[in-house]
Design a protein around this motif. Structure first.
Motif, PDB file in Angstrom:
ATOM      1  N   UNK A   1       0.837  -1.204   0.000  1.00  0.00           N
ATOM      2  CA  UNK A   1       0.000   0.000   0.000  1.00  0.00           C
ATOM      3  C   UNK A   1       0.870   1.253   0.000  1.00  0.00           C
ATOM      4  N   UNK A   2       1.956   1.228   0.763  1.00  0.00           N
ATOM      5  CA  UNK A   2       2.854   2.383   0.791  1.00  0.00           C
ATOM      6  C   UNK A   2       3.494   2.604  -0.575  1.00  0.00           C
ATOM      7  N   UNK A   3       3.909   1.525  -1.219  1.00  0.00           N
ATOM      8  CA  UNK A   3       4.481   1.646  -2.559  1.00  0.00           C
ATOM      9  C   UNK A   3       3.448   2.206  -3.530  1.00  0.00           C
ATOM     10  N   UNK A   4       2.212   1.713  -3.447  1.00  0.00           N
ATOM     11  CA  UNK A   4       1.154   2.205  -4.335  1.00  0.00           C
ATOM     12  C   UNK A   4       0.866   3.690  -4.089  1.00  0.00           C
ATOM     13  N   UNK A   5       1.103   4.145  -2.852  1.00  0.00           N
ATOM     14  CA  UNK A   5       0.883   5.556  -2.523  1.00  0.00           C
ATOM     15  C   UNK A   5       2.062   6.426  -2.910  1.00  0.00           C
ATOM     16  N   UNK A   6       3.126   5.812  -3.428  1.00  0.00           N
ATOM     17  CA  UNK A   6       4.257   6.587  -3.929  1.00  0.00           C
ATOM     18  C   UNK A   6       5.524   6.502  -3.119  1.00  0.00           C
ATOM     19  N   UNK A   7       5.538   5.759  -2.018  1.00  0.00           N
ATOM     20  CA  UNK A   7       6.747   5.668  -1.200  1.00  0.00           C
ATOM     21  C   UNK A   7       7.833   4.913  -1.964  1.00  0.00           C
ATOM     22  N   UNK A   8       8.997   5.527  -2.206  1.00  0.00           N
ATOM     23  CA  UNK A   8      10.069   4.843  -2.936  1.00  0.00           C
ATOM     24  C   UNK A   8      10.610   3.643  -2.150  1.00  0.00           C
ATOM     25  N   UNK A   9      11.003   2.625  -2.899  1.00  0.00           N
ATOM     26  CA  UNK A   9      11.617   1.432  -2.334  1.00  0.00           C
ATOM     27  C   UNK A   9      13.016   1.326  -2.928  1.00  0.00           C
ATOM     28  N   UNK A  10      14.032   1.429  -2.077  1.00  0.00           N
ATOM     29  CA  UNK A  10      15.419   1.421  -2.539  1.00  0.00           C
ATOM     30  C   UNK A  10      16.137   0.174  -2.036  1.00  0.00           C
ATOM     31  N   UNK A  11      17.115  -0.288  -2.794  1.00  0.00           N
ATOM     32  CA  UNK A  11      18.001  -1.348  -2.345  1.00  0.00           C
ATOM     33  C   UNK A  11      19.315  -0.720  -1.914  1.00  0.00           C
ATOM     34  N   UNK A  12      19.770  -1.103  -0.721  1.00  0.00           N
ATOM     35  CA  UNK A  12      20.985  -0.523  -0.159  1.00  0.00           C
ATOM     36  C   UNK A  12      22.044  -1.605  -0.027  1.00  0.00           C
ATOM     37  N   UNK A  13      23.248  -1.404  -0.605  1.00  0.00           N
ATOM     38  CA  UNK A  13      23.785  -0.149  -1.153  1.00  0.00           C
ATOM     39  C   UNK A  13      23.642   0.019  -2.664  1.00  0.00           C
ATOM     40  N   UNK A  14      22.957  -0.878  -3.359  1.00  0.00           N
ATOM     41  CA  UNK A  14      22.941  -0.829  -4.820  1.00  0.00           C
ATOM     42  C   UNK A  14      22.415   0.499  -5.361  1.00  0.00           C
ATOM     43  N   UNK A  15      21.421   1.097  -4.692  1.00  0.00           N
ATOM     44  CA  UNK A  15      20.775   2.304  -5.210  1.00  0.00           C
ATOM     45  C   UNK A  15      21.306   3.599  -4.598  1.00  0.00           C
ATOM     46  N   UNK A  16      22.236   3.508  -3.679  1.00  0.00           N
ATOM     47  CA  UNK A  16      22.627   4.688  -2.912  1.00  0.00           C
ATOM     48  C   UNK A  16      24.143   4.876  -2.935  1.00  0.00           C
ATOM     49  N   UNK A  17      24.552   6.133  -2.977  1.00  0.00           N
ATOM     50  CA  UNK A  17      25.960   6.432  -2.807  1.00  0.00           C
ATOM     51  C   UNK A  17      26.263   6.556  -1.327  1.00  0.00           C
ATOM     52  N   UNK A  18      26.835   5.519  -0.740  1.00  0.00           N
ATOM     53  CA  UNK A  18      27.127   5.487   0.699  1.00  0.00           C
ATOM     54  C   UNK A  18      28.619   5.720   0.912  1.00  0.00           C
ATOM     55  N   UNK A  19      28.945   6.783   1.628  1.00  0.00           N
ATOM     56  CA  UNK A  19      30.338   7.112   1.932  1.00  0.00           C
ATOM     57  C   UNK A  19      30.610   6.753   3.389  1.00  0.00           C
ATOM     58  N   UNK A  20      31.546   5.859   3.605  1.00  0.00           N
ATOM     59  CA  UNK A  20      31.864   5.429   4.966  1.00  0.00           C
ATOM     60  C   UNK A  20      33.364   5.210   5.106  1.00  0.00           C
ATOM     61  N   UNK A  21      33.912   5.693   6.221  1.00  0.00           N
ATOM     62  CA  UNK A  21      35.324   5.495   6.538  1.00  0.00           C
ATOM     63  C   UNK A  21      36.240   5.938   5.395  1.00  0.00           C
TER      64      UNK A  21
END
Length: 459
Positions: free
Chosen positions: A81-101
């Motif tokens: 229902x949240x997805x149908x209402x427009x809430x994005x669904x992301x895969x982490x880290x594939x979809x995000x630029x994560x900077x750590x250490x």
């Protein structure tokens, strides 16, 4: 708690607070009570806009994998229902630029899903599901002003209406009162007013402050481009950023800084603050985007755990959940998921043939937040200027911090360590798993860190 028929052993339950923790507690308890009444200070608007009673509603929110799983266990189909209402669904880290250490985390590492819809949207969808239950009544524009009964036996609450000239206090009797009023909970002082004692508290404060601004952009990007950024702050690099998509083609951007270096709350200054980040990619993105609002600041970032589980073992009639029980530095994005995990723990405890005591329920609920507490306090303890009795500063703590720093450095390029670390952050595994997994320990202690490219990685 009083004895009732097997079909409804809890009698009348009153929930203080109609936000996420309160709604999910109401949903669970409605299956075990004669009736449930939710008291909410605000009015529920027909839409899904921010509410004054939810100070975090204008800031970036993340529903972690554990929270998504917990919500779907409580309310089957709600994630869809949240997805149908427009809430994005992301895969982490594939979809995000994560900077750590000091490195980008490889986007080729195994991923888990998160949802990044706005807090008002999440509240709106969950509220619609929960309040469709005829066993749950809601009194809006109504606030509790104290407890009825005594320190060892809460029998209800006193209430008054808000936004009217009616200032008289009325009483509502209850067999169980659930405090889900969040960081502003007044339960400690209300117990003191009844002649009892406030719970012991554990506190860790770093002085971190952050601000959030909503942006839009014309750049749809190519399929292999990142869908946001997460710049992870640490003791050596204390500036952070979270840039995530939300519903309606909007982007929620939260920038954070250490004590005394709060992000500005004017759009130009906010964007300029991103030059403090350890990589210029977020600033470049912000420089081409358009702000849709003024930045909103927030400074209440202390980790605070109230130990209702350690006192008044014989107290009946009171249960505390959500941020009213255990609150975390919001920059780690755990609050919504912990609220759902609290409700799952409550649901499983009540599934037993005999209704547990209020003390047992309290211990079960608090235990469900232990992983998030360990993650947040573990990350904040090494921060410059960290204060409070929950700061981990002993000899063993220092050894553990050194080990965890070696883990963090190996996350970007080591898929095994990344998977284990990510599952701890997403509250799928306890932090102790980083010490009990032979693969993680061996790679952390015996293998060198694998460097990743300095430019933003592609899959």
């Amino acid at each position: 708690m009083r004895a009732h028929s097997p079909s409804s052993p809890l009698g009348h339950v009153v929930i203080l607070g109609g936000s996420m923790a309160g709604l999910l507690a109401a949903h669970v308890l409605s299956r075990h009570a004669e009736r449930v009444t939710v008291l909410e200070r605000d009015n529920y608007d027909a839409g899904s806009g921010p509410r004054s009673g939810v100070p975090q509603s204008r800031h970036t929110h993340v529903l972690l994998t554990s929270g998504m799983n917990a919500l779907d266990e409580l309310l089957p189909g709600v994630v869809r229902e949240l997805e149908d209402a427009g809430a994005p669904n992301l895969s982490i880290p594939a979809d995000l630029g994560v900077w750590q250490a000091g490195q980008w985390v490889s986007r080729a590492n195994a991923s888990r899903p998160v949802m990044t819809g706005s807090r008002p949207l999440l509240d709106h969808v969950v509220r619609g599901r929960v309040l469709a239950d005829p066993r749950i009544d809601v009194l809006t524009s109504t606030e509790a002003t104290g407890f009825l009964g005594g320190p060892d036996r809460i029998t209800g609450v006193s209430v008054r209406g808000r936004g009217t000239d009616h200032q008289e206090h009325d009483g509502i009797e209850a067999d169980l009162v659930v405090d889900a009023t969040g960081r502003g909970s007044r339960t400690p002082e209300w117990l003191t007013a009844l002649g009892g004692t406030a719970p012991a508290e554990e506190v860790l404060e770093t002085g971190r402050a952050y601000a959030t601004c909503v942006f839009e952009t014309d750049d749809a990007g190519s399929p292999d481009q990142v869908r946001g950024f997460y710049i992870v702050p640490d003791a050596a690099q204390p500036f952070g950023a979270i840039i995530l998509p939300a519903e309606g083609d909007r982007w929620m951007v939260t920038l954070s800084g250490p004590r005394g270096q709060a992000p500005p709350t004017d759009p130009a200054g906010f964007v300029d603050f991103a030059t403090s980040l350890p990589h210029d990619a977020p600033h470049k993105w912000l420089s081409t985007a358009r702000p849709l609002s003024r930045p909103v600041g927030y400074r209440h970032t202390a980790n605070r755990r109230r130990r209702y589980d350690l006192a008044a073992r014989d107290r009946t009639g009171l249960l505390v959940v959500g941020d009213a029980l255990c609150m975390f530095n919001p920059v780690y994005g755990q609050g919504l998921s912990v609220a759902a995990l609290n409700a799952v723990a409550l649901d499983r405890a009540l599934a037993k043939p005999d209704v547990p005591s209020a003390h047992v329920l309290q211990r079960k609920v608090l235990r469900s937040s232990n992983g998030a507490w360990d993650v947040a306090t573990g990350a904040d303890s090494p921060m410059p200027g960290a204060t409070g009795d929950a700061v981990r500063s002993g000899f063993v703590d220092r050894l553990l911090n050194r080990y965890l720093e070696r883990v963090r450095v190996r996350v970007p390029g080591d898929t095994v360590v990344c998977r284990a670390f990510r599952d701890v952050l997403f509250l799928l595994e306890p932090p102790s798993s980083l010490l009990t997994s032979p693969q993680v320990v061996l790679r952390t202690l015996l293998r060198p860190a694998i460097p990743t490219p300095p430019d933003l990685p592609t899959p």
